[in-house]
Design a protein around this motif. Structure first.
Motif, short mmCIF file in Angstrom:
data_model
loop_
_atom_site.label_atom_id
_atom_site.label_comp_id
_atom_site.label_asym_id
_atom_site.label_seq_id
_atom_site.Cartn_x
_atom_site.Cartn_y
_atom_site.Cartn_z
N TYR A 1 0.79 -1.34 0.00
CA TYR A 1 0.01 -0.14 -0.12
C TYR A 1 0.93 1.23 -0.06
O TYR A 1 1.83 1.36 0.69
N THR B 1 -0.22 4.33 0.66
CA THR B 1 -0.68 5.41 1.78
C THR B 1 -1.68 4.45 2.86
O THR B 1 -2.20 3.50 2.34
N ARG B 2 -1.99 5.08 3.98
CA ARG B 2 -2.50 4.65 4.86
C ARG B 2 -3.94 4.50 4.53
O ARG B 2 -4.80 3.43 4.76
N GLU B 3 -4.39 5.46 3.83
CA GLU B 3 -5.97 5.57 3.13
C GLU B 3 -6.41 4.38 2.16
O GLU B 3 -7.15 3.86 2.16
N ALA C 1 -4.86 1.45 2.24
CA ALA C 1 -4.91 0.24 3.11
C ALA C 1 -6.30 -0.01 3.91
O ALA C 1 -6.84 -1.09 3.78
N HIS C 2 -6.72 1.39 4.21
CA HIS C 2 -7.95 1.26 4.98
C HIS C 2 -9.05 1.00 3.91
O HIS C 2 -9.89 0.31 4.09
#
Length: 81
Positions: free
Chosen positions: A40, A42-44, A46-47
């Protein structure tokens, strides 16, 4: 650990291998079927991907042994009929 008399603790003793069996099973499947295959940015991202896995695959199409190999949505529909 302070004991508050009016609160009753639920669950088993700490360290019991059966306490988190359902959660551990789910996270093991999530890692094996989805996360280990991706990188991923970014964290977004992945979320969003994990949310998609849970909402669109795990809850709707994936068959579960505890419900006679039916997806949860199908099992729920059959229950309410």
């Amino acid at each position: 650990m302070a004991v508050v008399p009016e609160i009753t603790r639920s669950g088993r003793q700490r360290g019991n291998c059966h306490d988190n069996a359902v959660a551990e099973s789910f996270f093991q499947l999530l890692k094996r079927e989805r996360i280990k295959k991706k990188i991923y940015g970014t964290r977004e991202e992945a979320h969003s991907d994990v949310f998609d896995y849970i909402g669109m695959f795990y809850n709707c199409r994936r068959r579960h042994g505890s419900s006679n190999q039916m997806p949860p949505s199908e099992y729920e529909n059959q229950y309410y009929q």
